[in-house]
Design a protein around this motif. Structure first.
Motif, mmCIF file in Angstrom:
data_model
loop_
_atom_site.group_PDB
_atom_site.id
_atom_site.type_symbol
_atom_site.label_atom_id
_atom_site.label_comp_id
_atom_site.label_asym_id
_atom_site.label_seq_id
_atom_site.Cartn_x
_atom_site.Cartn_y
_atom_site.Cartn_z
ATOM 1 N N PRO A 187 4.680 -26.772 -1.129
ATOM 2 C CA PRO A 187 5.604 -26.849 0.014
ATOM 3 C C PRO A 187 5.328 -25.769 1.045
ATOM 4 O O PRO A 187 6.039 -24.771 1.120
ATOM 5 N N MET A 188 4.286 -25.957 1.832
ATOM 6 C CA MET A 188 3.991 -24.994 2.896
ATOM 7 C C MET A 188 3.355 -25.702 4.076
ATOM 8 O O MET A 188 2.607 -26.666 3.927
ATOM 9 N N LEU A 189 3.698 -25.204 5.272
ATOM 10 C CA LEU A 189 3.154 -25.716 6.530
ATOM 11 C C LEU A 189 2.311 -24.613 7.150
ATOM 12 O O LEU A 189 2.823 -23.786 7.904
ATOM 13 N N PRO A 190 1.010 -24.567 6.845
ATOM 14 C CA PRO A 190 0.161 -23.537 7.456
ATOM 15 C C PRO A 190 0.157 -23.710 8.977
ATOM 16 O O PRO A 190 0.093 -24.837 9.467
ATOM 17 N N HIS A 191 0.253 -22.592 9.703
ATOM 18 C CA HIS A 191 0.253 -22.672 11.164
ATOM 19 C C HIS A 191 -1.136 -23.084 11.659
ATOM 20 O O HIS A 191 -2.139 -22.543 11.197
ATOM 21 N N VAL A 192 -1.168 -24.016 12.603
ATOM 22 C CA VAL A 192 -2.463 -24.534 13.067
ATOM 23 C C VAL A 192 -3.333 -23.411 13.635
ATOM 24 O O VAL A 192 -4.551 -23.386 13.426
ATOM 25 N N MET A 193 -2.714 -22.454 14.338
ATOM 26 C CA MET A 193 -3.498 -21.362 14.937
ATOM 27 C C MET A 193 -4.099 -20.442 13.868
ATOM 28 O O MET A 193 -4.946 -19.615 14.170
ATOM 29 N N ARG A 194 -3.631 -20.575 12.631
ATOM 30 C CA ARG A 194 -4.152 -19.747 11.542
ATOM 31 C C ARG A 194 -5.017 -20.553 10.570
ATOM 32 O O ARG A 194 -5.324 -20.090 9.485
ATOM 33 N N THR A 197 -5.436 -28.460 5.058
ATOM 34 C CA THR A 197 -4.415 -27.546 5.584
ATOM 35 C C THR A 197 -3.212 -28.321 6.106
ATOM 36 O O THR A 197 -2.123 -27.791 6.205
ATOM 37 N N GLY A 198 -3.422 -29.596 6.446
ATOM 38 C CA GLY A 198 -2.304 -30.462 6.847
ATOM 39 C C GLY A 198 -1.957 -30.319 8.312
ATOM 40 O O GLY A 198 -2.412 -29.401 9.006
ATOM 41 N N PHE A 199 -1.159 -31.274 8.782
ATOM 42 C CA PHE A 199 -0.740 -31.273 10.186
ATOM 43 C C PHE A 199 0.774 -31.086 10.256
ATOM 44 O O PHE A 199 1.529 -31.976 9.878
ATOM 45 N N PRO A 200 1.210 -29.904 10.731
ATOM 46 C CA PRO A 200 2.631 -29.584 10.648
ATOM 47 C C PRO A 200 3.513 -30.223 11.723
ATOM 48 O O PRO A 200 4.726 -30.246 11.569
ATOM 49 N N HIS A 201 2.904 -30.737 12.816
ATOM 50 C CA HIS A 201 3.742 -31.321 13.869
ATOM 51 C C HIS A 201 4.072 -32.769 13.551
ATOM 52 O O HIS A 201 3.971 -33.659 14.394
ATOM 53 N N ALA A 202 4.420 -32.994 12.314
ATOM 54 C CA ALA A 202 4.761 -34.336 11.849
ATOM 55 C C ALA A 202 5.991 -34.203 10.969
ATOM 56 O O ALA A 202 5.929 -33.593 9.891
ATOM 57 N N ASP A 203 7.092 -34.757 11.427
ATOM 58 C CA ASP A 203 8.333 -34.659 10.658
ATOM 59 C C ASP A 203 8.388 -35.796 9.640
ATOM 60 O O ASP A 203 9.110 -36.775 9.797
ATOM 61 N N ILE A 204 7.566 -35.652 8.602
ATOM 62 C CA ILE A 204 7.466 -36.648 7.527
ATOM 63 C C ILE A 204 7.519 -35.898 6.204
ATOM 64 O O ILE A 204 7.223 -34.701 6.157
ATOM 65 N N SER A 205 7.870 -36.588 5.126
ATOM 66 C CA SER A 205 8.135 -35.889 3.867
ATOM 67 C C SER A 205 6.937 -35.067 3.401
ATOM 68 O O SER A 205 7.109 -33.944 2.947
ATOM 69 N N ASN A 206 5.713 -35.615 3.509
ATOM 70 C CA ASN A 206 4.556 -34.951 2.904
ATOM 71 C C ASN A 206 3.731 -34.102 3.872
ATOM 72 O O ASN A 206 2.581 -33.798 3.571
#
Ligand SMILES: [Zn+2]
Length: 501
Positions: free
Chosen positions: A194-201, A235-244
């Motif tokens: 459960p983490m949203l790495p910041h895209v700039m990082r 690393t995932g895409f955090p600007h997505a308000d979805i469960s995963n």
């Protein structure tokens, strides 16, 4: 041997107001099909380029129903998704394939679905339960069960900027070919934390992603004891308000599920332990510009100082028409600047009508409302000379997407005397030197270059830059995640639910 090869790619920013109709899926109006798709991607450094090279090497017959890729934007129109899925599933239904090779993104949200790729794969498997499927994904994939459950092998990029799209697809394709011949039996284990790495990082040249990607490579190095066929850390895409939304990993081994799970957990543990290093600190805009202004001009042979307008990156769903940073640059009187770019098809047409050399006063940008974020981005009035008029087409020099045809649409450069402003009609992130050269802008002759980008600019322009100054502006890929309202992402999640927030 007969192979089905297709591409369906979109990174969805659920906070973006930019529409995602079918026409957006192409480097021109809409997707390519059949032979035209093969011709466009053969010999390029893209994922499809890799699949096509493998097919040629194997002497395989190729069926390519569709090649569809759009710059990031709001959830994909249902009709567009159905069209692309139908094109692929229709070809699958005809049958007779030895393998299926797909170049997908992994963060596609549609108007109705959180996981577009998972739904596509589920439909393919429902038609054809047996034919092995290789899937190549972007490092910004937000993984779901359906993606893994319905594929034979899944691989992800190891670089950000993404300069290994070709290698990633090649890795997936090679494993698939071995599986088709019965030489290996791939099994996959995936998981997330459960983490949203910041895209700039997230850049893979920097800690902590550098070490994570190195670990993935080490797990698959030939002759090592770890012995995975493929290991990918998303690393995932955090600007997505979805469960995963967020960080995940998938490991592919030859028949050894325990090993796959152990290596997956190792990657996820390492990422979780490094979570604080994935948090980005924002510098106020006035402070950034003051710093830029105070730095000495580049010496002969030195490149420009990059002013990074990272809240409005079109390749993260940005409207590319916010003017806060550009307005501040003009107000502060910075000299010898190039700015790439403001998206404004209407302003482009006005400049074209005025003609080369004409003096004009234009209202640029600020035309797209952004209801998902606080604040406003008004249009900016500029006066200058029309320096360049272009059809906006160029081929990527590379290393990212080498040889791939790009299309900025009709484009102009307005020269205010101090700032050369590129104004374009289709969203293109400045990740390749040729986007500037195609408009007659040589960044090496500039003291400053403003870029609407976050990390990908480094691919084509990073080596030229003397320094970079991050400029906090406004936009739907805001670096300030407290500006975004998350309703659907699983909670608690780091860093949104830090104890002190
Ligand atoms: Zn990406």
């Amino acid at each position: 041997m007969r192979l089905l090869i297709a591409m369906m790619k979109h990174e969805t920013n659920t906070f973006s107001p930019v529409p995602t109709p079918l026409q957006r899926f192409g480097h021109g109006p809409g997707p390519l099909y059949g032979e035209a798709a093969v011709e466009a991607y053969r010999g390029t450094g893209s994922g499809l380029g890799a699949y096509l090279d493998l097919a040629e090497r194997e002497g395989a017959e190729i069926v390519m129903p569709i090649a569809a890729g759009a710059p990031p934007s709001r959830p994909v129109d249902d009709a567009a998704f159905e069209h692309m899925a139908d094109a692929i599933c229709g070809a699958v239904a005809k049958g007779g394939y030895d393998g299926i090779m797909l170049d997908l993104h992994g963060a596609m949200v549609t108007e109705s679905l959180e996981d577009g790729e998972g739904e596509l794969l589920r439909r393919i498997r429902a038609i054809d339960p047996k034919t092995p499927i290789a899937v190549s994904l972007d490092m910004h994939a937000n993984l779901y069960d359906s993606i893994i459950d319905n594929a034979t092998v899944v691989t992800g990029y190891r670089t950000y900027p993404h300069i290994d799209t070709y290698d990633t697809a090649k890795r997936a394709g090679e494993i698939l070919l071995k599986a088709m011949r019965g030489e290996i039996r791939p099994v996959m284990a995936w998981g997330n934390v459960p983490m949203l790495p910041h895209v700039m990082r997230q850049g893979s040249d920097d800690h902590p992603n550098r070490e994570l990607q190195a670990r993935c490579a080490a797990m698959t190095a030939p002759g090592t004891k770890a012995g995975a066929l493929a290991a990918s850390l998303f690393t995932g895409f955090p600007h997505a308000d979805i469960s995963n939304a967020g960080l995940s990993a998938v490991v592919v081994t030859n028949g050894d599920r325990d090993l796959a799970e152990r290596l997956r957990d190792e990657l996820l543990d390492q990422a979780w332990n490094d979570r604080e290093a994935f948090v980005y600190q924002i510098e106020p805009l006035q402070q950034s510009l003051a710093r830029a202004k105070a730095s000495p001009p580049p010496a002969p042979g030195e490149g420009p100082i990059v002013l990074l307008d990272h809240y409005d990156n079109c390749a993260s769903g940005g409207t590319m028409d916010t003017t806060l940073v550009l307005g501040a640059i003009l107000r502060e009187g910075l000299d010898n600047v190039a700015a790439f770019a403001i998206y404004d098809p209407e302003a482009v047409q006005q400049a074209i009508a005025a003609g080369i050399g004409a003096q004009i006063t234009l209202s640029i940008g600020g035309k797209t409302k952004m209801p998902a974020i606080p604040g406003d981005s008004p249009p900016l009035t500029v006066t200058g000379t029309v320096k360049t008029i272009s059809n906006g087409r160029f081929r990527n020099k590379g290393p990212m997407g080498r040889g791939v045809q790009m299309d900025m649409g009709p484009s102009v450069v307005i020269d205010t005397g101090k700032v050369e402003i590129a104004v374009i009609s289709r969203h293109v992130e400045p990740s390749d030197l040729n986007c500037l050269l195609a408009l007659g802008i040589d960044p090496l002759q500039k003291r400053y270059v403003m870029l609407k980008s976050r990390v990908h600019w480094r691919a084509g322009l990073g080596a030229l830059a003397k320094a970079v100054v991050d400029c906090a502006g406004i936009g739907v890929c805001t670096s300030d995640y407290s500006q975004l309202t998350f309703r659907n992402v699983r909670r608690p999640i780091y860093p949104l639910d830090l104890p002190n927030r």
